[in-house]
Design a protein around this motif. Sequence first.
Motif, PDB file in Angstrom:
ATOM      1  N   ALA A  43       0.816  -1.215   0.000  1.00 28.54           N
ATOM      2  CA  ALA A  43       0.000   0.000   0.000  1.00 28.54           C
ATOM      3  C   ALA A  43       0.850   1.265   0.000  1.00 28.54           C
ATOM      4  O   ALA A  43       0.478   2.278  -0.600  1.00 28.54           O
ATOM      5  CB  ALA A  43      -0.939  -0.012   1.206  1.00 28.54           C
ATOM      6  N   HIS A  48       2.134   0.549  -5.831  1.00 25.83           N
ATOM      7  CA  HIS A  48       1.300  -0.488  -5.216  1.00 25.83           C
ATOM      8  C   HIS A  48       1.790  -1.890  -5.582  1.00 25.83           C
ATOM      9  O   HIS A  48       1.002  -2.789  -5.883  1.00 25.83           O
ATOM     10  CB  HIS A  48      -0.171  -0.321  -5.603  1.00 25.83           C
ATOM     11  CG  HIS A  48      -0.865   0.737  -4.791  1.00 25.83           C
ATOM     12  ND1 HIS A  48      -2.170   1.090  -5.008  1.00 25.83           N
ATOM     13  CD2 HIS A  48      -0.438   1.524  -3.772  1.00 25.83           C
ATOM     14  CE1 HIS A  48      -2.518   2.045  -4.154  1.00 25.83           C
ATOM     15  NE2 HIS A  48      -1.474   2.323  -3.402  1.00 25.83           N
ATOM     16  N   ASP A  75      -4.538   3.957  -1.037  1.00 29.72           N
ATOM     17  CA  ASP A  75      -3.716   3.081  -0.213  1.00 29.72           C
ATOM     18  C   ASP A  75      -4.557   2.175   0.676  1.00 29.72           C
ATOM     19  O   ASP A  75      -4.199   1.016   0.911  1.00 29.72           O
ATOM     20  CB  ASP A  75      -2.769   3.910   0.658  1.00 29.72           C
ATOM     21  CG  ASP A  75      -1.785   4.717  -0.169  1.00 29.72           C
ATOM     22  OD1 ASP A  75      -1.754   4.521  -1.398  1.00 29.72           O
ATOM     23  OD2 ASP A  75      -1.050   5.539   0.410  1.00 29.72           O
ATOM     24  N   CYS A  78      -6.017  -0.765  -1.342  1.00 30.17           N
ATOM     25  CA  CYS A  78      -4.929  -1.675  -1.699  1.00 30.17           C
ATOM     26  C   CYS A  78      -4.493  -2.497  -0.487  1.00 30.17           C
ATOM     27  O   CYS A  78      -4.389  -3.723  -0.544  1.00 30.17           O
ATOM     28  CB  CYS A  78      -3.751  -0.892  -2.270  1.00 30.17           C
ATOM     29  SG  CYS A  78      -2.313  -1.899  -2.687  1.00 30.17           S
TER      30      CYS A  78
END
Length: 658
Positions: A43, A48, A75, A78
């Motif tokens: 993240a 990523h 973030d 993810c």
Amino acid sequence: MASSIGVVILQLLLFITQPFTASADVFCDNLKLVAAKLPNNTASSPSHFATATLGQSPDTVYAMALCRGDILGNDTACGDCVNGTINRLVNQTPSPQDQCYKASYYYGDPCTVIYSFNLSILAPFNATVDDDEPFEKWNIKNVTGDGIAGLVRRLLVDTVESAAASNGRFATGVMDSRTTFPLVRSLAQCTPDISAQDCGACLRRLLGTVNATMALRMGGQLHVVRCYFRYETYPFYTGEPMLKIDAASAPPPAPAPKHKDNMSKLWIIPVVAVPLAAAAFLCLLCYYRRLTRQRKGKLTRLQGSRRAQDSEGEEQLVWEGNNSDFSVFEFEQVLEATNNFAEENKLGEGGFGSVYKGQFPEGLEIAVKRLASHSGQGFVEFKNEVQLIAKLQHRNLVRLLGCCSQEDEKILIYEYLPNKSLDFFIFDENKRALLDWPKLVAIIEGIAHGLLYLHKHSRLRVIHRDLKPSNILLDSEMNPKISDFGLAKIFDSNNTEGNTTRRVVGTYGYMAPEYSSQGVFSIKSDVFSFGVIIFEILSGNRNSGSQQYGDFINLLGYAWQLWEEERWIDLVDASLVSKSNSREIMRCINIALLCVQENAADRPTMADVVAMLSSETMIMDEPKKPAYFNIRVGNEEASTTSDSRSINDMTISATIPR
């Protein structure tokens, strides 16, 4: 996380292929530690994308996670996806005696997570021979309507090319057929650590697996470790598509010819056909006469891997391959390209002959390797190099364009690389200044990737046997390319070791001890040579020769002494030493010492080396004493080879008694 759409978990029970000396508990504990760190690392990464390596063999965990490009910048989404996915994989129980699977893949929305005990999942994608079988998932419904399948294909091709060309290796698209057929959405992505060229090759390979039946499906997805693409007739990614295709932009089909026009112009056929037939007959006649002259002049038609004999009993080659980039040149063409092998065109000279720069009339620059008749590289070695390198394609291998063989002339024609060879730079104090630390690291890694391809990923399993700086060529961007395959040996995938009962061939200073003394060679022989090259790159000195290194007459013993005394920095050229890269330099020395260990079984494979070079956190073994450690100044009893008078860069042959 939308776990119900596009979620695919493929359990790979790879542990049955090799023994585990430690309990499953150790691997599982390592996996849980990786699971605790991987979500945050992925993240927090700008792309990523993250990898992780933890533990010691055979319980090392290798992991990789990638979030889809459409949630780049999110973030939280993810991290949540990676966290939920890897924990679900870790907590699965395959059987009562095991706590966790040794390997597992997850392809889905909106992240991919992979872990394994096998470091090959972290190895770079090989553009030529990625043998991974792709995972496939298809919509059960078929496309209906004229031209729809063609539009879908165009959408996928354009999406793949856009993903490869983008900095993030990601692209999305949409196709509007201008009919009642629904919009088709597409997505393609590669891991961001591979090049645009490799990304394109990876995705195009997946596209190539789509056969005529699957091309009619209304949706599908294909995955390998380094890339994937997907298309559906419903929304499955967020945000606006990055490219759009509609029926209006498709090229119109060619109009069908009218029957009446065809009939009215039938009289043209005999008028055109008769002169064409006559011209074809003349061409065949000229070709026959030319072929006859070539045979009289003993011009060898090099065309591949099958041996034959000409009318006078001389051995020749017959090409059976289909490499469209490989050509057989006439000797007159080579003379013209090199200006009759003019001295000003000479690029260098080695044990097997001279290399000249040349240029064909169309402007293509070439490097011409003219083998000397007394060089020792006879027909067998020449045939070996032609057949071998014509079948090998990798960005870190020099490209063979063609060859020529006429009477005593044996000529190889390569792509021209303007920066000559690695030894031209590293052994010259002034030219070394042109290579900073990042560039040297890139050269070391490039050589490693080239060797890994030869040893593992190519269709042929190849041991080079003569790896040295003068056989590492540099292109215009200083990328390394391994060359000179005259001494290489080819094996099948199940055998990577051989023994010569006739002669040892290669270059002293780079030969592994088991080869120089016993004639035994393997992939570990090339690993030894690679370790020597690392030492020469770092120090700017040759491994052996007239120079003295402390109490030793070779770099290996000196490097070991400095390592043991924790004075390894004294080995390195002063221009490379700085606080910012000292840790990287120490890791390189550690890797080099592992490569030159006396016992071949102790040396790492090139897959291990690539993994160590690409990871700053991977725990490395402590090296054992290197080969030739006892070769000290004034030690007349020590002998490394059957010819102690050979200099470092002289290619020799030494007889091995049976």
